[in-house]
Design a protein around this motif. Structure first.
Motif, PDB file in Angstrom:
ATOM      1  N   THR A 126       0.810  -1.226   0.000  1.00 48.34           N
ATOM      2  CA  THR A 126       0.000   0.000   0.000  1.00 48.34           C
ATOM      3  C   THR A 126       0.846   1.281   0.000  1.00 48.34           C
ATOM      4  O   THR A 126       1.895   1.340   0.644  1.00 48.34           O
ATOM      5  CB  THR A 126      -0.941   0.000   1.226  1.00 48.34           C
ATOM      6  N   SER A 132      -6.356  -0.149  -2.734  1.00 45.40           N
ATOM      7  CA  SER A 132      -7.087  -1.203  -3.453  1.00 45.40           C
ATOM      8  C   SER A 132      -6.458  -1.457  -4.816  1.00 45.40           C
ATOM      9  O   SER A 132      -6.370  -2.597  -5.267  1.00 45.40           O
ATOM     10  CB  SER A 132      -8.547  -0.777  -3.661  1.00 45.40           C
ATOM     11  N   THR A 366     -10.409  -4.534   0.737  1.00 45.41           N
ATOM     12  CA  THR A 366     -11.651  -4.073   1.374  1.00 45.41           C
ATOM     13  C   THR A 366     -12.818  -5.030   1.059  1.00 45.41           C
ATOM     14  O   THR A 366     -12.702  -5.906   0.189  1.00 45.41           O
ATOM     15  CB  THR A 366     -12.041  -2.670   0.854  1.00 45.41           C
TER      16      THR A 366
END
Ligand SMILES: Cc1cc2nc3c(=O)[nH]c(=O)nc-3n(C[C@H](O)[C@H](O)[C@H](O)COP(=O)(O)OP(=O)(O)OC[C@H]3O[C@@H](n4cnc5c(N)ncnc54)[C@H](O)[C@@H]3O)c2cc1C
Length: 381
Positions: A126, A132, A366
């Motif tokens: 990340t 995402s 997520t």
């Protein structure tokens, strides 16, 4: 043949992890949450007992337990506190890319290090502008003539970053290539150019450390390249496939804790002259919790069993994570409801469960990203 019975070894493992949660995690959990402090001493004790890195292969000094054993341990630790559990189990996320793609030399060095010393490691895909959208990462990996790479960029929200002795870092040779440009690199903490940002002040799982990692022209020698550009994205996705059931196991532990707290409270607390456990609408919430617990536990065990049997099953992995995270969140919200006003204050344990549960729907993909993964498999794309 389907068999849900645990072996004697698994029963002993569960018993040890359960006792550890009761005696070492639960007594410190509220204070660590309040102080936003990672209890290193608890981690070290867990390591000594073999509750950290359980799936580390035996040939590199680990216990070589399988994924079913792993999720059984995680569930028990999560019952105590999912923040402390995340700190402990994130090591598996950190070393899985090395286990999957490392050279013999890398495995001996880094997996062996985890077996020999009570250290932490982190996994970093990340970035501030790419969560995402893993393929959208910007952190650059420039190949040098001697086969080494120079890494420059920033990673964000990295679990255990403040305490990690080494990192598995994903970076790209060219962001325009998206997933085709990504490689994976092992970077040790004291390598020149690597620094760790401030410890994040989070909503929940506050006993788990989260921080950013800055890379300023970090030179990574050729023997620390885990996957060359072009092969890193696949490695990152396979790592998630193998670690997602463990998020479901964390959810199982949290749900079980919420249910136990609520059953005890509902039998004690009286309204209209009777314990609230006698009101059918309260019973309905307890029943929903029990349904979610059974369903999450079954999904997690199926996903873990598939991994233990080397049956690749990303659909079930993603379902275990997605369903478990949503079930934990819904259960924690209901737990606060059952406690009424007492559910809303820190003197009682359930408000923490509600704050802790939320991140299960965010990290390692997520709730929405899990649906994308699941739909892809359903549609055969
Ligand atoms: C406490 C914590 C610990 C973490 N630990 C780690 C770690 O150890 N290592 C690591 O690499 N990362 C870690 N992360 C990062 C985590 O995996 C990301 O936060 C997560 O993947 C979401 O990315 P994002 O925050 O950039 O949100 P975004 O990607 O910006 O998403 C924002 C919202 O948009 C939705 N969305 C995005 N794209 C789509 C789409 N295509 N379709 C539908 N909805 C979409 C998302 O579901 C979300 O609701 C951690 C994060 C936290 C908060």
């Amino acid at each position: 043949m389907i068999d849900f019975e645990l072996t004697e070894e698994q029963k002993a493992l569960v018993e040890m992890a359960r006792r550890f949660a009761k005696e070492r995690i639960i007594p410190v959990a509220a204070k660590c949450d309040q102080e936003s402090r990672f209890p290193r001493e608890v981690f070290d004790e867990a390591w000594k007992l073999g509750l950290v890195n359980p799936t580390l292969p035996a040939e590199y000094g680990g216990q070589g337990l399988d994924e079913v054993d792993n999720v059984l341990i995680t569930e028990e630790l999560a019952y105590g506190c999912t923040g402390i559990q995340t700190s402990i189990t994130a090591n598996t996320l950190g070393f899985t890319p090395v286990r999957l793609a490392g050279t013999e030399e890398q495995k001996k060095k880094y997996l062996g290090w985890l077996a020999k010393e009570s250290i932490l490691c982190s996994y970093a895909t990340t970035e501030p502008a790419a969560g995402s959208d893993v393929a959208g990462m910007q952190c650059r990996a420039h190949k040098q003539s001697d086969g080494s790479y120079v890494l420059t960029g920033q990673k964000q929200w990295i679990t255990n970053a403040s305490h990690a002795s080494f990192f598995t870092i994903f970076a790209t040779e060219n962001p325009e290539l998206r997933h085709r440009g990504i490689g994976a690199f092992i970077v040790e903490r004291d390598q020149k150019g690597l620094s760790v940002g401030k410890h994040e002040d989070k909503l929940g799982q506050r006993a788990s450390d989260t921080a950013s990692v800055m890379l300023e022209e970090v030179r990574v020698p050729a023997n620390q390249v885990l996957a060359p550009p072009g092969q890193g994205f696949k490695l990152a996705m396979e790592t998630f496939n193998q670690t997602r059931p463990d998020i479901g196991a964390g959810a199982t532990g949290l749900i079980r804790r919420a249910l136990d707290e609520c059953v005890a409270y509902a039998k004690e607390r009286k309204t209209f002259g009777v314990p609230i456990a006698q009101h059918q609408m309260v019973q309905a919430m307890l029943a929903e919790m029990a349904i979610r617990l059974e369903a999450t536990s079954l999904l997690v065990r199926k996903a873990a069993w598939s991994l233990a049997k080397n049956i690749r099953n990303p659909l079930t992995s993603a379902c275990a994570k997605a369903f478990g995270a949503d079930a934990a969140m819904a259960t924690a919200i209901d737990a606060v409801q059952i406690f009424g006003g007492n559910g809303y204050v820190k003197d009682f344990p359930v408000e923490k469960l509600m704050r802790d549960a939320k991140i299960l729907q965010i990290y390692e993909g997520t709730a929405q990203i899990q649906r994308i993964v699941i739909a892809k498999h359903v549609l055969g794309n």
